[in-house]
Design a protein around this motif. Structure first.
Motif, PDB file in Angstrom:
ATOM      1  N   VAL A 109       0.833  -1.203   0.000  1.00 30.80           N
ATOM      2  CA  VAL A 109       0.000   0.000   0.000  1.00 30.80           C
ATOM      3  C   VAL A 109       0.866   1.250   0.000  1.00 30.80           C
ATOM      4  CG1 VAL A 109      -1.680   1.331   1.329  1.00 30.80           C
ATOM      5  CG2 VAL A 109      -1.980  -1.138   1.075  1.00 30.80           C
ATOM      6  N   ALA A 110       1.926   1.225   0.833  1.00 30.19           N
ATOM      7  CA  ALA A 110       2.824   2.385   0.877  1.00 30.19           C
ATOM      8  C   ALA A 110       3.495   2.603  -0.476  1.00 30.19           C
ATOM      9  CB  ALA A 110       3.882   2.181   1.961  1.00 30.19           C
ATOM     10  N   GLU A 156       0.918   4.004  -2.889  1.00 30.01           N
ATOM     11  CA  GLU A 156       0.685   5.426  -2.637  1.00 30.01           C
ATOM     12  C   GLU A 156       1.855   6.266  -3.149  1.00 30.01           C
ATOM     13  OE1 GLU A 156       0.065   5.617   1.536  1.00 30.01           O
ATOM     14  OE2 GLU A 156      -2.068   5.072   1.436  1.00 30.01           O
ATOM     15  N   SER A 214       1.683   8.954  -6.112  1.00 35.95           N
ATOM     16  CA  SER A 214       2.133  10.328  -5.871  1.00 35.95           C
ATOM     17  C   SER A 214       3.187  10.739  -6.882  1.00 35.95           C
ATOM     18  CB  SER A 214       2.685  10.436  -4.444  1.00 35.95           C
ATOM     19  OG  SER A 214       3.256  11.701  -4.224  1.00 35.95           O
TER      20      SER A 214
END
Length: 419
Positions: free
Chosen positions: A38-39, A42, A46
């Motif tokens: 998930v990190a 993200e 970004s």
């Protein structure tokens, strides 16, 4: 018997505890992996948003190195792009000096431009990853690293290298390598987009410059040149009417001579701005006129050898090869006259293995190509030639003359047989 029963009970309890611990560890590992995924997602989103809003190549390279370094927690992040026949470092982030910028990375295979930009080039690049990493590590004092290719539609445009982990761990994990590979895919798209925008901007600027040259040439020919020619005719007519006894005869004769010189100079300027021969007769005729004007104005001995079928140059559009070749020779001769202190120059146009080869050789003083210059001659040449998908080579040493050679791929180019 009692001890055995007790031990069996304890063994049952122990097996349940071990099974629970295994289940907990598995769940924790899955949770940690999910959190990392998930990190990473993200961070990738970004980064994609940040890159998607940028079209300036320098800014894109800066963002890629900084975001990529943060993504895998690297001490140093480097981007090297494929240029001509090798890799050149174009962006650095982290604990590395700016002296790394512009350096060429040594490759055993040299990653030839034709194959390195195709599918086979990606495999060759992957095979060179270890050597690339070691070469970069020597430059910045790193001990570990990973190198991944920047690929766009089966085309390799460069590499992204992460050197040394910020944490205490030795090297990068397989997960971090996969994460950097995924990031490199988005980065390659942004880099190629920025390169295309830069090329398109440069092409429009050069087209606008050519149109402006043509406009000025027309205005100078239709107005200034005609006015000067009319004034010369008027003075010559008055001179004949007045006769030789008139005291102003000498002044009129001098004025006519100066007007003649000005007209010749203006005609040369018009031809330099946009030679009519280039549009009407082809590059050979235009270069012949350029050589004649340069001989007359500078006294330089010029040899012109054109051996090609000019129909191969009539491509127009984005790859105006004839105009590119003419401007290259024009700029090269200007540099020879102004800076080389030469007595002879040789211009050769030929076809070699499907490529148009144009060269300008002089016997002048030569120069150091690595030394900084205040002019934009070579830079302008490179930009114009790269737009035609060509390549410029400079062979020179102080005191031994200079050879400028251009190679431009031209489909269907054939050599012209001499009579």
């Amino acid at each position: 018997d009692g001890d055995e029963q007790t031990l069996l009970v304890l063994a049952d309890w122990a097996s349940i505890a071990i099974q629970n611990a295994d289940l907990y560890r598995t769940q924790r590992e899955r949770r940690d992996e999910l959190e990392r995924t998930v990190a990473a997602l993200e961070a990738t989103m970004s980064i994609a948003r940040a890159l998607g809003a940028e079209t300036d190549l320098a800014r894109v390279l800066e963002l890629v190195t900084k975001r990529g370094r943060a993504l895998v927690e690297a001490r140093i992040m480097v981007i090297a792009l494929l240029e001509d026949d090798g890799l050149v470092v174009r962006a650095v982030a982290g604990q590395a000096g700016a002296e790394l910028l512009g350096q060429r990375l040594p490759l055993e295979t040299a990653l030839g431009a034709a194959s390195a930009r195709g599918a086979a080039g990606g495999e060759r690049l992957a095979g060179e990853a270890t050597r690339l990493r070691r070469a970069l590590a020597r430059e910045v004092g790193a001990e570990t690293g990973i190198v991944v290719p920047l690929r766009y539609r089966d085309t390799t445009v460069g590499v992204l290298a992460a050197l040394d982990h910020m944490d205490e761990q030795e090297g990068f994990t397989a997960d971090e390598e996969r994460l950097l590979e995924a990031f490199a895919a988005s980065a390659a798209t942004a880099v190629v987009t920025a390169q295309r925008v830069a090329a398109s901007t440069l092409r429009r600027r050069m087209e606008a410059a050519e149109q402006e040259r043509a406009r000025w040439a027309r205005e100078l020919h239709d107005e200034s040149l005609q006015d000067l020619a009319g004034l010369k005719i008027l003075l010559a007519s008055g001179r004949r009417t007045a006769g030789s006894a008139d005291p102003l005869t000498g002044v009129v004769d001098e004025a006519i001579d100066r007007l003649s010189a000005s007209i010749d100079g203006l005609r040369g300027l018009i031809a330099d701005l946009r030679p009519a021969a280039l549009d009407q007769l082809g590059v050979a005729a235009a270069l012949d006129g350029l050589a004649a004007r340069t001989r007359k104005n500078s006294g330089l001995e010029i040899v012109l050898d054109v051996a090609l079928d000019e129909s191969a140059l009539e491509l127009g559009g984005e790859r105006d090869v004839a105009s590119t070749v003419y401007r290259f020779v024009q700029e090269a001769l200007t540099n020879v006259v102004k800076h080389a202190d030469a007595t002879r120059a040789e211009i050769v146009l030929a076809v070699d293995d499907g490529q148009l080869v144009a060269s300008v050789r002089d016997d002048g003083a030569g120069f150091d190509p690595a030394a900084p210059t205040r002019g934009f001659g070579l830079l302008g040449m490179r930009e114009r030639i790269e737009l035609a998908q060509g390549r410029l080579d400079v062979d020179t040493t102080p005191g031994h003359g200079t050879v400028l050679r251009v190679r431009i791929p031209v489909a269907g180019a054939t050599a012209r047989r001499s009579a």
